[in-house]
Design an enzyme around this catalytic site. Structure first.
Site, short mmCIF file in Angstrom:
data_model
loop_
_atom_site.label_atom_id
_atom_site.label_comp_id
_atom_site.label_asym_id
_atom_site.label_seq_id
_atom_site.Cartn_x
_atom_site.Cartn_y
_atom_site.Cartn_z
N ASP A 197 -23.00 7.29 -27.66
CA ASP A 197 -23.87 8.19 -28.41
C ASP A 197 -23.95 9.53 -27.70
O ASP A 197 -23.81 9.61 -26.46
CB ASP A 197 -25.28 7.61 -28.55
CG ASP A 197 -26.14 8.42 -29.50
OD1 ASP A 197 -25.89 8.34 -30.72
OD2 ASP A 197 -27.03 9.15 -29.03
N HIS B 116 -31.20 16.56 -25.65
CA HIS B 116 -32.51 16.32 -25.08
C HIS B 116 -32.91 17.50 -24.20
O HIS B 116 -32.04 18.20 -23.67
CB HIS B 116 -32.52 15.05 -24.23
CG HIS B 116 -32.31 13.79 -25.02
ND1 HIS B 116 -33.30 13.23 -25.80
CD2 HIS B 116 -31.24 12.98 -25.16
CE1 HIS B 116 -32.84 12.14 -26.37
NE2 HIS B 116 -31.59 11.96 -26.00
N GLY C 111 -37.11 6.19 -30.13
CA GLY C 111 -36.20 5.97 -31.24
C GLY C 111 -34.87 6.68 -31.12
O GLY C 111 -33.94 6.38 -31.87
N GLU D 46 -21.67 10.33 -33.01
CA GLU D 46 -21.66 11.61 -33.74
C GLU D 46 -20.43 12.45 -33.44
O GLU D 46 -20.11 13.37 -34.19
CB GLU D 46 -22.94 12.41 -33.42
CG GLU D 46 -24.21 11.87 -34.04
CD GLU D 46 -24.87 10.78 -33.21
OE1 GLU D 46 -25.97 10.33 -33.58
OE2 GLU D 46 -24.27 10.36 -32.19
N GLU E 126 -42.42 24.17 -28.28
CA GLU E 126 -41.77 23.24 -29.18
C GLU E 126 -41.58 23.87 -30.56
O GLU E 126 -42.16 24.92 -30.86
CB GLU E 126 -42.60 21.96 -29.30
CG GLU E 126 -42.76 21.20 -27.99
CD GLU E 126 -41.50 20.44 -27.59
OE1 GLU E 126 -40.48 20.59 -28.29
OE2 GLU E 126 -41.56 19.69 -26.61
#
Length: 503
Positions: free
Chosen positions: A176, A180, A197, A243, A299
């Site tokens: 994967d 992050h 998740g 991906e 954020e």
């Protein structure tokens, strides 16, 4: 190869990207009017760099004054001999040029790439390993080697914001890649925030449970097309789907990987910078342990995130780079995040809506005001009286397909979903709150929404619970003849103004 595709999506021509790496992307931007600027004036990576780009081109949910502007290269970064580029992905126009696609249908274009996924290939040598810096060298120090910026003076520390982690499931061998946020904590330590998740986090939990370090690579400064592919989320990319296969389909050729120098993992061969290391088991640190600000970084909703009190650590073993590497970054709440989060969301919604209601939803836009996650605008086409009511069903499908979505705005197909003025016009003239607002209380949404909290609304019994809302700004079928827009004549403006570039 576990590729999730829609049964109602026709297989069209394979995508072919116009660029294969960051440097080709920069050269393309230089040929486009108003899409690239650079400066050789010295800039401090600590808050000043982001402060400059806030006004030049950040956009998104950044506090005004801001705008969606050009990508910007800082050639003279204080204390470093590495350039920093920001804003490469902060424009649908730029992304359309990189992908060779229509900027108003990028989600659909990306979804089509699922049909053309290609396995990555391993190469023996790669540009990302032209320079090698080993952490075992006593002079090695991440803090002086790489100019990781801070967005604001309150940030927990310097951050790598365009960091693509690659890991492998220790039980299944599946791979994967996920972006992050990484905060530099020490000369060879970086904290990593993995939201619940996320697939890399799920893989790490298996290593952590066994008390084993997880080999990891962190690739930065990759092709802008690859960044977009990597940002796709479930349901389009379920656990076990790499991906990078999708990225190969989107670019038109397999992604090249190279074996890391110091860990049992692979890195993206055309990256500008790669960090190698292990995510340590058991060990946790406070994200702001060096500053005690209480904040992480801005954020996507536009607010400073709270510093996480307990994050895993990447123990760095090496940094490899291209010769004269370019560090790529972003401004946390800016339009660049909207692109990374919102356009893949559009693709996922197109897939789910086409499966549920074939041909009914004409287009989808994940609006900048929601950071690409919270606000979706659906353009629907009612074909007869049987379609009345399906607009609200479409909104429910969208909420189910992408749980982080908070508000869905429904408009007819004579409204430009990418023009907020046009959407607000529909909300003004085709909307009555008593019949047009459909609240759905008590639904899990996104933890970064500060209003999704019992302190804001007492019926939100837990943080992250929201009242999702459908705003139905569509005309009832039986009243359609009373809501026809004024029919102006369609003319060729270029006959009068040859240099005209407008609508």
């Amino acid at each position: 190869m576990a590729v999730a595709t829609s049964k109602n999506q026709p297989k069209s021509d394979a995508p072919k990207a116009a660029v294969k790496d960051l440097r080709e992307g920069i050269e393309l931007l230089k040929t486009m009017d108003g899409q690239f600027v650079s400066t050789d004036v010295e800039v401090d990576p600590q808050a000043e760099l982001a402060g400059v780009y806030r006004k030049v081109g950040a956009g998104g949910t950044v506090m005004r004054p801001t705008q969606v502007g050009p990508a910007m290269l800082f050639e003279n970064v204080k204390g470093y001999d590495i350039s920093v580029i920001v804003g490469v992905l902060a424009s649908r126009k730029r992304l359309a040029a990189f992908m060779g696609a229509d900027e108003k249908h990028l989600g659909r274009h990306m979804l089509n790439a699922m049909h053309h996924a290609k396995d990555p290939v391993i190469v023996d040598s790669a540009p990302c390993q032209e320079q090698v810096h080993l952490a075992s060298d006593p002079d090695f120090d991440l803090r002086t080697l790489l100019p990781a910026p801070t967005n604001t003076p309150e940030d927990a520390g310097p951050y790598f914001c365009m960091a693509v982690l690659r890991g492998t499931d220790p039980e299944t061998g599946q791979h994967d890649v996920t972006i992050h946020r990484l905060c530099v904590q020490d000369r060879d330590e970086i904290s990593v925030f993995m939201q619940t998740g996320r697939h890399i986090g799920m893989m790490y939990e298996k290593y952590d449970a066994k008390g084993e370090p997880m080999p990891i690579t962190v690739s930065m400064g990759i092709s802008p097309v690859e960044y977009m592919a990597i940002s796709f989320e479930p349901p389009s990319t379920p656990y076990g789907f790499d991906e990078l296969e999708f990225a190969g389909g989107l670019t038109g050729s397999p992604v090249e990987l190279v074996k890391a120098k110091t860990v049992e993992e692979y890195a993206m061969a055309t990256a500008e910078i790669v960090i190698e290391g292990h995510i340590l088991p058991s060990r946790r640190v406070a994200e702001d342990q060096n500053t005690n600000t209480g904040y992480a970084m801005p954020e996507f909703p536009g607010y400073d995130g709270t510093a996480n009190p307990s994050l895993p650590i990447i123990k760095v073993t090496a940094v490899t780079t291209r010769t004269n590497p370019i560090l790529q970054t972003l401004v946390g709440p800016g339009e660049e995040h909207v692109s990374l989060a919102g356009i893949p969301t559009e693709g996922s919604l197109v897939q789910a809506l086409e499966d549920a209601l074939p041909g009914f939803v004409k287009n989808v836009y994940s609006h900048s005001a929601g950071g690409g996650k919270y606000v979706g605008i659906l353009q629907v086409h009612k074909r007869d009286h049987n379609d009345q009511g399906r607009e609200r069903q479409a909104a429910l499908v969208a909420f189910g397909a992408f749980p982080e979505m908070k508000h869905i705005i429904l408009v007819d197909d004579d409204v430009d979903i990418f023009d907020t003025d046009d959407v607000l016009w529909a909300m003004t003239t085709r909307f009555q709150a008593e019949r047009s607002v459909i609240p759905i209380p008590g639904v899990r949404c996104h933890p970064l929404d500060p209003s999704a909290d019992p302190d804001f609304l007492w019926t939100n019994f837990d943080h992250g619970i929201s009242t999702k809302v459908i705003f139905d700004c569509t005309v009832p079928w039986e009243l359609r003849d009373r809501f026809i827009r004024a029919p102006f004549q369609d003319v060729d403006v270029k006959r009068f103004l040859p240099d005209w570039t407008g609508a």
